[in-house]
Design a protein around this motif. Sequence first.
Motif, PDB file in Angstrom:
ATOM      1  N   ARG A 267       0.836  -1.214   0.000  1.00 18.55           N
ATOM      2  CA  ARG A 267       0.000   0.000   0.000  1.00 18.55           C
ATOM      3  C   ARG A 267       0.868   1.260   0.000  1.00 18.55           C
ATOM      4  O   ARG A 267       0.448   2.302  -0.510  1.00 18.55           O
ATOM      5  CB  ARG A 267      -0.965  -0.006   1.182  1.00 18.55           C
ATOM      6  N   ALA A 268       2.093   1.159   0.543  1.00 15.62           N
ATOM      7  CA  ALA A 268       2.980   2.319   0.543  1.00 15.62           C
ATOM      8  C   ALA A 268       3.434   2.704  -0.845  1.00 15.62           C
ATOM      9  O   ALA A 268       3.934   3.818  -1.057  1.00 15.62           O
ATOM     10  CB  ALA A 268       4.192   2.034   1.431  1.00 15.62           C
ATOM     11  N   ASP A 269       3.269   1.807  -1.825  1.00 13.26           N
ATOM     12  CA  ASP A 269       3.680   2.104  -3.198  1.00 13.26           C
ATOM     13  C   ASP A 269       2.643   2.923  -3.959  1.00 13.26           C
ATOM     14  O   ASP A 269       2.939   3.431  -5.047  1.00 13.26           O
ATOM     15  CB  ASP A 269       3.950   0.804  -3.970  1.00 13.26           C
ATOM     16  N   LEU A 270       1.436   3.024  -3.428  1.00 12.54           N
ATOM     17  CA  LEU A 270       0.388   3.774  -4.110  1.00 12.54           C
ATOM     18  C   LEU A 270       0.485   5.254  -3.752  1.00 12.54           C
ATOM     19  O   LEU A 270       0.897   5.605  -2.642  1.00 12.54           O
ATOM     20  CB  LEU A 270      -0.991   3.215  -3.731  1.00 12.54           C
ATOM     21  N   PRO A 271       0.106   6.153  -4.662  1.00 14.82           N
ATOM     22  CA  PRO A 271       0.294   7.586  -4.419  1.00 14.82           C
ATOM     23  C   PRO A 271      -0.616   8.113  -3.314  1.00 14.82           C
ATOM     24  O   PRO A 271      -1.737   7.630  -3.124  1.00 14.82           O
ATOM     25  CB  PRO A 271      -0.057   8.213  -5.775  1.00 14.82           C
ATOM     26  N   VAL A 272      -0.130   9.105  -2.600  1.00 14.71           N
ATOM     27  CA  VAL A 272      -0.838   9.683  -1.461  1.00 14.71           C
ATOM     28  C   VAL A 272      -1.199  11.128  -1.771  1.00 14.71           C
ATOM     29  O   VAL A 272      -0.382  11.878  -2.331  1.00 14.71           O
ATOM     30  CB  VAL A 272       0.040   9.624  -0.186  1.00 14.71           C
ATOM     31  N   THR A 273      -2.417  11.528  -1.413  1.00 17.59           N
ATOM     32  CA  THR A 273      -2.810  12.923  -1.578  1.00 17.59           C
ATOM     33  C   THR A 273      -2.022  13.781  -0.591  1.00 17.59           C
ATOM     34  O   THR A 273      -1.753  13.381   0.538  1.00 17.59           O
ATOM     35  CB  THR A 273      -4.306  13.110  -1.314  1.00 17.59           C
ATOM     36  N   SER A 274      -1.628  14.957  -1.033  1.00 22.39           N
ATOM     37  CA  SER A 274      -0.885  15.858  -0.157  1.00 22.39           C
ATOM     38  C   SER A 274      -1.109  17.289  -0.603  1.00 22.39           C
ATOM     39  O   SER A 274      -1.498  17.556  -1.736  1.00 22.39           O
ATOM     40  CB  SER A 274       0.623  15.537  -0.196  1.00 22.39           C
ATOM     41  N   THR A 275      -0.868  18.203   0.327  1.00 20.91           N
ATOM     42  CA  THR A 275      -0.987  19.632   0.042  1.00 20.91           C
ATOM     43  C   THR A 275       0.314  20.308   0.470  1.00 20.91           C
ATOM     44  O   THR A 275       0.655  20.297   1.650  1.00 20.91           O
ATOM     45  CB  THR A 275      -2.170  20.255   0.797  1.00 20.91           C
ATOM     46  N   PRO A 276       1.062  20.902  -0.436  1.00 22.81           N
ATOM     47  CA  PRO A 276       0.805  20.932  -1.885  1.00 22.81           C
ATOM     48  C   PRO A 276       1.043  19.558  -2.509  1.00 22.81           C
ATOM     49  O   PRO A 276       1.616  18.681  -1.856  1.00 22.81           O
ATOM     50  CB  PRO A 276       1.826  21.954  -2.393  1.00 22.81           C
ATOM     51  N   PRO A 277       0.610  19.336  -3.756  1.00 25.21           N
ATOM     52  CA  PRO A 277       0.775  18.037  -4.407  1.00 25.21           C
ATOM     53  C   PRO A 277       2.245  17.602  -4.455  1.00 25.21           C
ATOM     54  O   PRO A 277       3.146  18.420  -4.639  1.00 25.21           O
ATOM     55  CB  PRO A 277       0.230  18.273  -5.820  1.00 25.21           C
ATOM     56  N   THR A 278       2.464  16.300  -4.265  1.00 23.77           N
ATOM     57  CA  THR A 278       3.811  15.751  -4.316  1.00 23.77           C
ATOM     58  C   THR A 278       4.344  15.798  -5.742  1.00 23.77           C
ATOM     59  O   THR A 278       3.659  15.419  -6.690  1.00 23.77           O
ATOM     60  CB  THR A 278       3.817  14.298  -3.823  1.00 23.77           C
ATOM     61  N   GLY A 284       8.669   3.596  -4.842  1.00 24.22           N
ATOM     62  CA  GLY A 284       7.580   2.626  -4.714  1.00 24.22           C
ATOM     63  C   GLY A 284       6.508   2.821  -5.768  1.00 24.22           C
ATOM     64  O   GLY A 284       6.028   1.848  -6.373  1.00 24.22           O
ATOM     65  N   TYR A 285       6.127   4.066  -5.997  1.00 24.99           N
ATOM     66  CA  TYR A 285       5.101   4.353  -7.006  1.00 24.99           C
ATOM     67  C   TYR A 285       5.613   4.034  -8.400  1.00 24.99           C
ATOM     68  O   TYR A 285       4.879   3.510  -9.252  1.00 24.99           O
ATOM     69  CB  TYR A 285       4.667   5.811  -6.900  1.00 24.99           C
ATOM     70  N   LEU A 286       6.893   4.300  -8.639  1.00 27.89           N
ATOM     71  CA  LEU A 286       7.487   3.960  -9.929  1.00 27.89           C
ATOM     72  C   LEU A 286       7.447   2.449 -10.148  1.00 27.89           C
ATOM     73  O   LEU A 286       7.141   1.976 -11.251  1.00 27.89           O
ATOM     74  CB  LEU A 286       8.922   4.463  -9.995  1.00 27.89           C
ATOM     75  N   LYS A 287       7.718   1.684  -9.098  1.00 30.38           N
ATOM     76  CA  LYS A 287       7.656   0.225  -9.208  1.00 30.38           C
ATOM     77  C   LYS A 287       6.243  -0.224  -9.551  1.00 30.38           C
ATOM     78  O   LYS A 287       6.053  -1.119 -10.390  1.00 30.38           O
ATOM     79  CB  LYS A 287       8.120  -0.420  -7.898  1.00 30.38           C
ATOM     80  N   PHE A 288       5.238   0.408  -8.943  1.00 26.52           N
ATOM     81  CA  PHE A 288       3.849   0.034  -9.230  1.00 26.52           C
ATOM     82  C   PHE A 288       3.461   0.416 -10.661  1.00 26.52           C
ATOM     83  O   PHE A 288       2.830  -0.378 -11.368  1.00 26.52           O
ATOM     84  CB  PHE A 288       2.904   0.696  -8.235  1.00 26.52           C
ATOM     85  N   LEU A 289       3.837   1.609 -11.101  1.00 25.08           N
ATOM     86  CA  LEU A 289       3.516   2.014 -12.473  1.00 25.08           C
ATOM     87  C   LEU A 289       4.211   1.117 -13.490  1.00 25.08           C
ATOM     88  O   LEU A 289       3.642   0.778 -14.528  1.00 25.08           O
ATOM     89  CB  LEU A 289       3.907   3.470 -12.702  1.00 25.08           C
ATOM     90  N   GLY A 290       5.443   0.712 -13.178  1.00 26.69           N
ATOM     91  CA  GLY A 290       6.143  -0.211 -14.062  1.00 26.69           C
ATOM     92  C   GLY A 290       5.434  -1.545 -14.153  1.00 26.69           C
ATOM     93  O   GLY A 290       5.355  -2.158 -15.228  1.00 26.69           O
ATOM     94  N   VAL A 344       5.543   9.980 -18.050  1.00 27.98           N
ATOM     95  CA  VAL A 344       5.372   9.708 -16.628  1.00 27.98           C
ATOM     96  C   VAL A 344       6.693   9.820 -15.877  1.00 27.98           C
ATOM     97  O   VAL A 344       6.745  10.220 -14.726  1.00 27.98           O
ATOM     98  CB  VAL A 344       4.747   8.308 -16.427  1.00 27.98           C
ATOM     99  N   ILE A 345       7.806   9.444 -16.541  1.00 22.49           N
ATOM    100  CA  ILE A 345       9.135   9.607 -15.965  1.00 22.49           C
ATOM    101  C   ILE A 345      10.024  10.311 -16.984  1.00 22.49           C
ATOM    102  O   ILE A 345       9.685  10.372 -18.170  1.00 22.49           O
ATOM    103  CB  ILE A 345       9.764   8.254 -15.564  1.00 22.49           C
ATOM    104  N   ASP A 346      11.168  10.844 -16.516  1.00 26.22           N
ATOM    105  CA  ASP A 346      12.086  11.508 -17.444  1.00 26.22           C
ATOM    106  C   ASP A 346      13.179  10.537 -17.886  1.00 26.22           C
ATOM    107  O   ASP A 346      13.267   9.403 -17.416  1.00 26.22           O
ATOM    108  CB  ASP A 346      12.687  12.773 -16.808  1.00 26.22           C
TER     109      ASP A 346
END
Length: 608
Positions: A267-278, A284-290, A344-346
């Motif tokens: 679950r830590a690999d999924l994106p989290v809402t934040s203010t201001p946006p991350t 972790g999120y990159l691993k999930f998107l891959g 999505v990535i550079d």
Amino acid sequence: MKKPSTKKLPAIRYTIVPKDLAGHLFEVSVTVDQPSIDGQLFALPAWIPGSYMIREFSRNIVQIRAESQGKQVALAKLDKHAWRAAPVDGPLSLHYEVYAWDLSVRAAHLDQTHGFFNGTSVFLRAIGQEALPHLVDIARGGDPATKTWRVATALPELGAKRYGFGTYLAANYDELIDHPVELGDFALASFKAHGIPHDIVITGRVPNLDMARLQADLKAICETQIAFFEPKSKKAPMARYVFLTLAVGDGYGGLEHRASTALICARADLPVTSTPPTLGVSDGYLKFLGLCSHEYFHTWNVKRIKPAAFAPYDLQNETYTALLWLFEGFTSYYDDLLLVRAGVIDEATYLALQAKTIGSVLRGSGRTKQSVAESSFDAWGKYYRQDENAPNAIVSYYAKGSLVALAFDLTIRAKTDGKKSLDDVMLALWQRFGRDFYAAGADGGRGVTEAQVEALFDEATGLRLKPLFNRYVRGTEDLPLHKLYAPFGVRLHDQRKSDKPSFDVAIGRDGADSKLAQVHEGGAAHVAGLSAGDVLVALDGLRIGGAATALDGLLARYQVGQVVQVHAFRRDELMQFKLVLQGERVPGITLELVDPGKKVRGPARPSA
């Protein structure tokens, strides 16, 4: 479009009910209207496509019985997968319970939090009647915990509303088992990619999930991949797609299907809402998107472009092909490449991902003993049954297969001055073998052979690429990546820490002590006589302990070439070893973009 009536469809009919959530039992029934006059034969698949290991799903059938018109029918078990019912005059039904306690993407799982199943785990196949339509009534059951549950699957609805319990329709058995099903209270979001609805289903507690970002990123990935295979029409090969995701404390995996994928992630690999946006993409999120990109690419590459051995699948036996380097390795190459093409990535992140893959392949000496073609063929006995000696004996057709794809791509681009690329090969495979695969009938179309693959590479590029096949697909030579990167302004560095003393092992835990999980061939531990499974006790009389950095902490006081005394337990026997410290042999691969003006990721679409 008006849905067909079940009354007019000669079909195989199933019902599946979450019967006992605490006991993890699904209750399943299957009815055959016109069973074989010699006695209907039933079998449960022994493996699931995409995971090349005999899993013997039938061992989870707890009890089973047969009946016809209210009377019990004799049912004989023929082997560990199959049953034959006695001949009957009229419809025949089997009723059975399936134990579902496998928290993975491959089988079935049921408890008070959710239910999940692949058809290969729960739906007995009526032998000889696989081409008929298959109807499935997914019932809620009586447990109060299921009152708020919904149903997520890419199966077409027949008597059900979308996400609801009721009847679903598959054109045949092959389609039935290619649509996993999730039951539960899940987060749900949808987007359209080139006009095709895509659903994101997240099961499990994920506080402050940034679903809007996930939607935007997956939309970009999916649209890029659809346009990759159909640059003119941008037509997807499915009418709807579903990402079925189970979020857990620690987990990772995915399995492809023709119109969906089953995923498991931390679950830590999924994106989290934040203010201001991350900003940026976390590791972790990159691993999930891959992972999402990888499984989505399989919609074309292996679910429709298939090796000939998989057209059709033999679900009861191991099915061998030497082409998994193409279907898994090339998918592993394009999953990251299409992330950067999607924006999505550079490019710097992309090159870092490539460097990591190169390092992982160079780490094991198994790459010098097994080709990716051999690794593909041996998937059933070696890759999916790895032991502590795996790095010294095998090579990954995923990881090295992706580097083979990179080598082909760079070679084709360099030799054609950028007019052709590996994209053209994939497009030709799609047009020749994949695009109309499921239009060919119940068993699908024809798969591609090894000879056809090799011929198509030459045809699509205008080059003669047999030397690359001999050296890097059928052979075990290391890929000359330094040379291949050079025309594209990329420099490869290997900055391994040769002055850092090392045992050259992988460390696990054994209570409060360190345990050797793997001993790399030719390393200091191997030369000294240490083995995987040995529990390290002391280094020069000082206890090593079980902390992850315990051994490194002690070794920091030594120099390469020094001799140390190591005490270790092998089973219950204390042993002593004289070990000569070697320099760190872990590759330290980095890729440097020395000429930013040159493209490292190719055109946005095939040149054809």
